[in-house]
Design a protein around this motif. Structure first.
Motif, PDB file in Angstrom:
ATOM      1  N   TYR A 165       0.837  -1.207   0.000  1.00 49.16           N
ATOM      2  CA  TYR A 165       0.000   0.000   0.000  1.00 49.16           C
ATOM      3  C   TYR A 165       0.870   1.255   0.000  1.00 49.16           C
ATOM      4  CZ  TYR A 165      -2.845   3.765   1.890  1.00 49.16           C
ATOM      5  OH  TYR A 165      -3.439   4.982   2.084  1.00 49.16           O
ATOM      6  N   LYS A 215       2.587   1.970  -3.301  1.00 50.44           N
ATOM      7  CA  LYS A 215       1.677   2.584  -4.264  1.00 50.44           C
ATOM      8  C   LYS A 215       1.473   4.062  -3.953  1.00 50.44           C
ATOM      9  CE  LYS A 215      -0.877  -1.635  -5.257  1.00 50.44           C
ATOM     10  NZ  LYS A 215      -2.145  -2.365  -5.044  1.00 50.44           N
ATOM     11  N   GLU A 216       1.356   4.399  -2.677  1.00 51.01           N
ATOM     12  CA  GLU A 216       1.191   5.794  -2.281  1.00 51.01           C
ATOM     13  C   GLU A 216       2.437   6.615  -2.637  1.00 51.01           C
ATOM     14  OE1 GLU A 216      -1.506   7.499  -0.892  1.00 51.01           O
ATOM     15  OE2 GLU A 216      -2.508   5.650  -1.517  1.00 51.01           O
ATOM     16  N   ASP A 246       4.507   5.982  -5.101  1.00 47.51           N
ATOM     17  CA  ASP A 246       4.476   6.171  -6.560  1.00 47.51           C
ATOM     18  C   ASP A 246       3.507   7.278  -6.946  1.00 47.51           C
ATOM     19  OD1 ASP A 246       6.341   4.189  -6.926  1.00 47.51           O
ATOM     20  OD2 ASP A 246       4.853   2.624  -7.382  1.00 47.51           O
ATOM     21  N   LYS A 247       2.336   7.291  -6.309  1.00 45.68           N
ATOM     22  CA  LYS A 247       1.342   8.322  -6.604  1.00 45.68           C
ATOM     23  C   LYS A 247       1.886   9.712  -6.225  1.00 45.68           C
ATOM     24  CE  LYS A 247      -2.519   7.444  -4.629  1.00 45.68           C
ATOM     25  NZ  LYS A 247      -3.830   7.345  -3.965  1.00 45.68           N
ATOM     26  N   ASP A 248       2.527   9.812  -5.070  1.00 43.82           N
ATOM     27  CA  ASP A 248       3.090  11.098  -4.641  1.00 43.82           C
ATOM     28  C   ASP A 248       4.237  11.540  -5.544  1.00 43.82           C
ATOM     29  OD1 ASP A 248       1.271  11.244  -2.598  1.00 43.82           O
ATOM     30  OD2 ASP A 248       2.654  10.547  -1.046  1.00 43.82           O
ATOM     31  N   ASN A 249       5.016  10.587  -6.023  1.00 44.81           N
ATOM     32  CA  ASN A 249       6.100  10.934  -6.955  1.00 44.81           C
ATOM     33  C   ASN A 249       5.541  11.501  -8.255  1.00 44.81           C
ATOM     34  OD1 ASN A 249       8.222  10.269  -5.283  1.00 44.81           O
ATOM     35  ND2 ASN A 249       8.348   8.163  -6.029  1.00 44.81           N
ATOM     36  N   LYS A 250       4.420  10.948  -8.724  1.00 45.18           N
ATOM     37  CA  LYS A 250       3.777  11.482  -9.926  1.00 45.18           C
ATOM     38  C   LYS A 250       3.330  12.922  -9.693  1.00 45.18           C
ATOM     39  CE  LYS A 250       1.767   7.472 -12.231  1.00 45.18           C
ATOM     40  NZ  LYS A 250       0.501   6.782 -12.539  1.00 45.18           N
ATOM     41  N   VAL A 251       2.687  13.154  -8.551  1.00 50.70           N
ATOM     42  CA  VAL A 251       2.215  14.509  -8.242  1.00 50.70           C
ATOM     43  C   VAL A 251       3.395  15.464  -8.144  1.00 50.70           C
ATOM     44  CG1 VAL A 251       1.104  15.920  -6.460  1.00 50.70           C
ATOM     45  CG2 VAL A 251       0.110  13.726  -7.121  1.00 50.70           C
ATOM     46  N   GLU A 256       4.587  16.318 -11.562  1.00 51.97           N
ATOM     47  CA  GLU A 256       3.679  17.247 -12.236  1.00 51.97           C
ATOM     48  C   GLU A 256       3.814  18.662 -11.681  1.00 51.97           C
ATOM     49  OE1 GLU A 256      -0.244  15.661 -11.854  1.00 51.97           O
ATOM     50  OE2 GLU A 256       0.174  13.961 -13.167  1.00 51.97           O
TER      51      GLU A 256
END
Length: 98
Positions: free
Chosen positions: A50, A53-54, A56-61, A64
């Motif tokens: 979990y 995944k979080e 990875d999501k924060d790295n995307k943000v 951006e």
């Protein structure tokens, strides 16, 4: 002579059974302890998945937000920031029925 061997075999079998019971239930490395530790390990692996995944999501943000326009949009929407000489009106809707 067969009687002596038979007695020794019974004694050895008894000692072996006591050893097995001791190792399964009473030893600090018992089967029960290992089963509890395996359950805890499974929970930790699930939470690790979990959090990966979080991350990875924060790295995307974060990636951006390197763009100044995206950063400005994020700041305006999330933190209600504004430019100088600009007014912001927040409109809140009451969703509860009267």
């Amino acid at each position: 002579m067969f009687n002596k061997l038979h007695k020794r075999a019974k004694i050895m079998l008894g000692v072996f059974l006591v050893f097995i019971i001791w190792m399964l239930f009473f030893d600090e490395n018992s089967y029960l302890t290992h089963r509890e530790l395996d359950k805890e390990l499974n929970k930790l692996e699930t939470s690790n998945d979990y959090f990966e995944k979080e991350i990875d999501k924060d790295n995307k943000v974060t990636k951006e937000l390197e763009n100044p326009k995206t950063l400005e949009k994020f700041a305006r929407e999330t933190y209600k920031m504004k430019k100088e000489n600009e007014e912001i009106f927040l409109i809140e809707f009451d969703t509860l029925p009267k």
